[in-house]
Design an enzyme around this catalytic site. Structure first.
Site, PDB file in Angstrom:
ATOM      1  N   ASP A 224      30.234   1.106  18.073  1.00 41.03           N
ATOM      2  CA  ASP A 224      30.714  -0.082  17.373  1.00 41.03           C
ATOM      3  C   ASP A 224      30.260  -0.155  15.925  1.00 41.03           C
ATOM      4  OD1 ASP A 224      28.050  -0.533  17.769  1.00 41.03           O
ATOM      5  OD2 ASP A 224      28.279  -2.383  18.929  1.00 41.03           O
TER       6      ASP A 224
ATOM      7  N   ASP B 157      28.281   5.121  14.092  1.00 38.34           N
ATOM      8  CA  ASP B 157      29.006   5.805  15.166  1.00 38.34           C
ATOM      9  C   ASP B 157      30.280   6.488  14.670  1.00 38.34           C
ATOM     10  OD1 ASP B 157      27.221   4.887  17.171  1.00 38.34           O
ATOM     11  OD2 ASP B 157      28.213   2.942  17.143  1.00 38.34           O
TER      12      ASP B 157
ATOM     13  N   ASP C 133      27.502   4.318  23.467  1.00 32.60           N
ATOM     14  CA  ASP C 133      26.521   3.548  22.722  1.00 32.60           C
ATOM     15  C   ASP C 133      25.932   2.503  23.671  1.00 32.60           C
ATOM     16  OD1 ASP C 133      25.125   2.741  20.406  1.00 32.60           O
ATOM     17  OD2 ASP C 133      26.559   1.127  20.068  1.00 32.60           O
TER      18      ASP C 133
END
Length: 898
Positions: free
Chosen positions: A639, A643, A328
């Site tokens: 986070d 996700d 990410d």
């Protein structure tokens, strides 16, 4: 309601569709009926096996089955000591496995906790607070700054409303919301007329109709994706399972052959059966499950010291097998703290150093000198406008600066501090007396301040460049002078900054203002443009080095984010994922690009791309699956709630400890306590060390197990007396595994461990060269023990004495061989004798145990041993040393094939 078209309908159409009222909401009676019809606004509970099934699952292993049968048979034959030891080993491993499993599988509970809030609704024309679980489709929901959105809501009115959707979409800044009708094809991340369950309102106020609750919300859809994502077996567990199946078949075949030969030769059935059981018990590496668990636990402890907390122990080793890291962007590769990178004024451009909301850093002019507002007056007014026309607050907590408010405003406060204008000082000198607030239509914010030095007033403004230009009639020179406005130069500067992925805001001021003229109608054309502030969520300090180290280690890094493509590409270029000259075709793909790809082209496109922007949770999940289908071992970082499904699906999910949601942490296998991508690189290094040490243990322990089994088989074939007894075999296996073998778990990582490519997932646990080495040592053990046993008997030693010599030979060979196994390729002499002090302690402990086994009367009675002569010890040590020399020669010849 599962309808996904509400963003494409006008607000009044949604109200009619849900049979509600945009002013009065539902009636209390209707709300109760709908609650009974649609159910509570909660996510459904997880389903899974009960306690008994989880306990039984710990015994589901081929080697454990063989041990259980062997334990039962030895108990039936009244060999209670042997049976107790076998069952104790099986029980210990089951307890360890159950405890570890009990700590996991809580991701869905974390998702449910996100929606346990209180909601403000209008029912029967009255505003009231109700538990969010009682919210129903059609409810008129009211939201305001600081609150959590309790359901999916279609806005019917909004006032300066901004929502932090980063946990759901990956958007790095709060999103302005309004009730405008959108195209039906608008993706979730761009639906500005919708509020989604679990997101946070950062400013403003709004009201809307609840269109989805519980499992039908976007959060509920992600909940289903998390539940559907499969927990994949790790490379280690796959390899150990295959290895165990092969070993089990080999052991059972050898035991059956041993029994058949014994019966054919006329030996007693019970005696032959006992020998076959002894062979099976001897050949099974009883210490292997414990060794795996303890080696992984040591890896867990080492990683914790490097700020990586492991939630599932096999994840330690999985890191060492990783071939692709899907990271990410926001908060992992970047600071997750918007930072001004460049300040542009009509006469100068200033580079800003330092990142985040702290005061570290400074502004530098084109010559590299530190710039201050005292010399550069346009810079002073640009920074003052950013700090004074600002509603954010920076708070220092636990040694770091946290933001309360909008990230762009936090960035402006921070850069003003670097330029010598602290927020408290600005507030004291220029207290605010009036505000024209930011709105999505207005696209700017303006504030009126009193100047405590002169007693006069000034106006400060910031916002979108086009709107600020509309408010300005002039621009400020470096010396503070006023010049005619040059819109073309300003827009050209904006275009250049935006091309680098920077978000640009313009600032303006009116140093001497009439308070009576501070109105939205009178403001246009009166202000002076002071400059531009260009900002970005900057890469972490160690991100570029960590990406480079991963590349050296043969690991591909891909960025997957819900943010915009230009922003993602700019960050990717800064950390080395893309060339500084720009992305080549196919290296940056958006969610729309992925949707348009035909199935046959999807895997190749995913493999080629380095950055995936504006992707949905389903697309993140599919990306991970596509990589896995191509044989990759995927580590996924994240986070946010968005996700969680991909974290669950990945071979190893990695969540952020500081900025991550509880949902992401619970879905992950590992949590980074510092949220830093560089920690992943360190964890990969530890993971490779763990796999190396496990391989070393297996290479060390198998020759003994095979040797013991073959000794029994040879005795049956020759019709001879057993050189070692089953109880003695168990002594060898358990004491050496604990005192000697487990010491390999503490072996330091070998040099160059991050310079070699990842292990091929298809590569077997043991290479052909290692198998040959294991067979070589096994053969030496069989030949040496038989020769020694025969020699001792031929020189007049009793049967217990000869067996004791054979037992000590097995242990001595294992002891010498242990030093060789500290490295599978390098010479033991090059490693140094004291490189692993735990091994020295283990050797001393094992030696003491062997002396006790040999010379203590109680041990003699229990294990059928007897004291041996000094000459026997010399023969034992001589054979062990010879074995070590043969292994060293083999290592020198074969190390290129390991």
């Amino acid at each position: 309601m599962a309808d996904d078209t509400h963003h494409g309908l006008a607000a009044h159409e949604v109200v009619l569709l849900l049979q509600s009222d945009a002013d009065r909401g539902l009636g209390p009676g209707e709300a109760e009926r709908r609650l009974e019809r649609f159910g509570p606004n909660v996510l459904p509970p997880a389903t899974g096996g009960g306690l008994l099934w989880r306990v039984l699952r710990q015994f589901h292993h081929p080697l454990v089955y063989v041990l259980l049968v062997a334990g039962a048979i030895t108990a039936a034959l009244s060999a209670y000591v042997d049976s107790a030891v076998i069952f104790a080993v099986v029980l210990l491993n089951a307890v360890i496995g159950f405890v570890q499993e009990s700590k996991a599988e809580t991701a869905l509970e974390g998702l449910r906790a996100m929606v346990r809030t209180t909601a403000t609704v209008v029912r029967g024309g009255r505003e009231r607070n109700v538990p969010s679980s009682e919210l129903v489709p059609g409810d008129l929901v009211v939201v305001e700054a600081g609150g959590k959105v309790p359901a999916d809501v279609r806005l019917v009115r909004a006032s300066e409303l901004r929502v932090d959707e980063s946990a759901l979409t990956g958007e790095s800044v709060p999103v302005a919301k309004d009730e405008t009708v959108l195209d039906l094809r608008t993706p979730v991340a761009d639906r500005r007329n919708m509020l989604h369950s679990g997101t946070l309102v950062t400013s403003g106020r709004g009201a809307g109709i609840a269109v989805a609750t519980g499992a039908e919300t976007e959060l509920g859809r992600i909940h289903r994706l998390v539940g559907a994502a499969e927990r994949l077996a790790t490379p280690l567990t796959v390899k150990l399972a295959a290895f165990s199946r092969i070993l089990t078949v080999v052991i059972l075949v050898l035991a059956a052959v041993t029994f058949a030969i014994g019966v054919v030769r006329g030996r007693g059935v019970v005696e032959t059966f006992t020998s076959a059981v002894a062979l099976a018990v001897g050949a099974i590496p009883e210490g292997l499950p414990a060794a795996v668990t303890i080696t992984l636990a040591i890896g867990v402890a080492r990683m914790a010291r490097r700020r990586a907390v492991i939630r599932r122990m096999p994840a330690v080793e999985t890191l060492g097998s990783t071939t692709v890291i899907c990271s990410d962007k926001t908060g992992t590769l970047t600071e997750n703290q918007m930072t001004v990178q460049t300040v542009w004024t009509p006469d100068d451009v200033f580079d800003v150093t330092g990142s985040g909301y702290g005061g570290d850093g400074a502004l530098h002019d084109a010559a590299g000198a530190v710039a201050t507002g005292g010399v550069h007056r346009a810079l002073h007014w640009c920074l003052l406008a950013g700090a004074g026309c600002n509603d954010a607050v920076l708070v220092r907590r636990d040694g770091r600066w946290d933001l309360v408010g909008d990230p762009t405003e936090g960035a402006m406060l921070a850069v003003a501090g670097k330029g010598g204008l602290s927020a408290p000082a600005v507030t004291r000198r220029h207290p605010r007396v009036g505000t024209i607030p930011f709105s999505s239509e207005r696209q700017y914010m303006a504030t009126l301040h009193r100047d405590t030095d002169t007693g006069g007033h000034l106006v400060l403004a910031k916002g979108a460049t086009e709107r600020i230009l509309g408010l300005c009639g002039a621009q400020m020179a470096a010396d503070g002078g006023i010049r005619p406005l040059d819109p073309g130069a300003v827009l050209a500067a904006v275009e250049g900054l935006a091309a680098g992925g920077l978000r640009v805001l313009a600032t303006a001021a009116l140093p001497s203002a009439d308070p009576g003229a501070f109105t939205e109608r009178q403001l246009p054309g009166t202000l002076v443009l002071t400059g531009l502030q260009a900002m970005l969520d900057p890469p972490r300090a160690g991100a570029a080095a960590a990406v480079s180290a991963c590349r050296t280690a043969g690991i591909t890094v891909k960025m997957i984010t819900g943010d915009h493509a230009a922003t993602a590409a700019a960050v990717a270029a800064r950390i080395g994922l893309l060339d500084a000259s720009g992305a080549r075709e196919g290296q940056v793909l958006t969610g729309a690009d992925l949707t348009a790809l035909p199935d046959h082209a999807y895997p190749a496109a995913v493999d080629r791309a380095r950055v995936f922007a504006r992707v949905s949770p389903e697309q993140k999940l599919r990306l991970v699956q596509a990589l896995q289908e191509r044989g990759q071992v995927v580590a996924m970082t994240g986070d946010g709630v968005n996700d969680a499904p991909a974290l669950r699906q990945a071979n190893i999910g990695i969540a952020m400890g500081r900025g991550g949601t509880e949902v992401a942490k619970d879905a992950a296998d590992m949590v980074l306590t510092d949220d830093d991508f560089a920690t992943i690189e360190a964890a990969v290094e530890e993971g490779r060390g763990v796999f190396d040490n496990l391989t070393k243990f297996i290479v060390w322990t198998l020759p003994t197990n095979m040797g013991e089994g073959l000794v029994i088989l040879v005795a049956i074939l020759l019709g001879a007396t057993l050189p070692i007894l089953p109880t003695q075999i168990l002594w060898i296996n358990m004491t050496t595994a604990v005192a000697l073998g487990l010491m390999l778990a503490f072996e330091p990582k070998e040099a160059g461990i991050m310079s070699r490519p990842p292990r091929d997932p298809a590569r077997p646990l043991l290479t052909g060269a290692l198998v040959v080495r294991i067979l070589l040592v096994s053969a030496l053990l069989v030949a040496g023990s038989w020769w020694l046993f025969t020699w001792e008997r031929g020189t007049g030693a009793s049967l217990p004495e000869a067996r004791t010599a054979a037992v000590n030979l097995f242990v001595a060979v294992e002891l010498f061989y242990l030093f060789s196994c500290r490295s599978l390729t390098r010479s033991a002499w090059r490693l140094g004798l004291f490189g692993n002090r735990w091994i020295i302690a283990g050797v001393i402990t094992q030696t003491a145990g062997q002396l006790a086994l040999t010379y203590l009367p109680a041990m003699n009675r229990l294990f059928d041993t007897a004291p041996v002569s000094g000459e026997a010890w010399l023969r034992i040590l001589g054979i062990a040393a010879l074995t070590a020399l043969v292994v060293a020669a083999d290592k020198r010849l074969r190390h290129q094939r390991l």
